[in-house]
Design a protein around this motif. Sequence first.
Motif, short mmCIF file in Angstrom:
data_model
loop_
_atom_site.label_atom_id
_atom_site.label_comp_id
_atom_site.label_asym_id
_atom_site.label_seq_id
_atom_site.Cartn_x
_atom_site.Cartn_y
_atom_site.Cartn_z
N UNK A 3 -33.50 -23.27 -46.93
CA UNK A 3 -33.30 -22.15 -47.78
C UNK A 3 -31.92 -21.46 -47.66
N UNK A 4 -31.44 -21.15 -46.57
CA UNK A 4 -30.17 -20.34 -46.31
C UNK A 4 -29.09 -21.38 -46.77
N UNK A 34 -26.87 -20.16 -50.28
CA UNK A 34 -25.47 -19.89 -50.01
C UNK A 34 -24.70 -20.64 -51.40
N UNK A 35 -25.20 -22.19 -51.42
CA UNK A 35 -24.58 -22.91 -52.21
C UNK A 35 -24.65 -22.66 -53.69
N UNK A 44 -17.03 -23.90 -51.20
CA UNK A 44 -18.23 -24.17 -50.81
C UNK A 44 -18.33 -25.13 -49.40
N UNK A 45 -17.30 -26.05 -49.40
CA UNK A 45 -17.23 -26.85 -48.15
C UNK A 45 -16.81 -26.08 -47.35
N UNK A 46 -15.59 -25.40 -47.54
CA UNK A 46 -15.10 -24.45 -46.35
C UNK A 46 -16.14 -23.45 -45.82
N UNK A 47 -16.73 -22.84 -46.84
CA UNK A 47 -17.90 -21.87 -46.22
C UNK A 47 -19.11 -22.45 -45.40
N UNK A 88 -18.82 -25.23 -43.67
CA UNK A 88 -18.20 -25.76 -42.45
C UNK A 88 -17.75 -24.69 -41.30
N UNK A 89 -17.30 -23.74 -42.00
CA UNK A 89 -16.81 -22.52 -40.99
C UNK A 89 -17.88 -21.31 -40.75
N UNK A 90 -18.78 -21.24 -41.69
CA UNK A 90 -19.76 -20.21 -41.48
C UNK A 90 -21.08 -20.36 -41.32
N UNK A 91 -21.80 -21.38 -42.59
CA UNK A 91 -22.77 -21.53 -42.62
C UNK A 91 -23.47 -22.49 -41.42
#
Length: 243
Positions: free
Chosen positions: A177-178, A182-183, A215-218, A220-223
């Motif tokens: 879900x998260x 986000x996506x 989206x890839x960066x978020x 990879x580095x956050x989600x």
Amino acid sequence: MILDIYKDSLEYSAKDWKTLVKLGVIALFSILLIPIFLVAGYNYRVVNTAVHGVINGRDPLPEFDNITGMFVDGGKVLIVEVLYSLVPIIVFLLFIVIANALTGILASAIMVIGALITFLLAVASCIMSQMGICHMAHNEGEFSKAFRIKELKEVIDDIGWLKCIITYIGLIIITMVISAVVNTIIYGIFAAFGFSGFMLGADAGAIFILGGIINILVTLFIVGPYLSIFNARSIGLLYATQI
């Protein structure tokens, strides 16, 4: 109790965004294999903090120190997970060999039975491996503790097999879900920008590509790191409920 574990873990994982970025940077180079051990080692530290802590406590996020120790811990975690995963794999391969020696309905029946047994073993192996990692952490990192089947069964019996399964299902759902939310938000924002840009004569394709990169960066580095810590914390707290 399960909801309290989720609440605690969701809040705990968001304590320090710099930690998430550090994990993301390490994960970025996971193709080199060594970083995989470091990520697993850091998650082990999260588990170790959880099994010695309490729900809704003030546990801090682990530090990024003693890299050698973190690498070793990560190796132990990965070995535990691989060895437990071999059990359902080997059983399924045995059913395939038996089914290939038969024909017709009997062969199909053997494969159906094999698939069912493999699924049940996979669930049990997953729970045993994660509780094994927690048990190892609770016993000062003693590697053999991850394979003390009798002790692990007693731990899981105290927690409750159904509670473990429900908790794991919840973790899968929350993780999905998260990630999906986000996506959707990121793509929704850039879709709006892209449509607006198209109406104004701008290159909408470039905006969509930029959205994909963001989206890839978020992720990879956050989600990704956030969910990794969330899952490790939840499993550790689940183990701690029987202590």
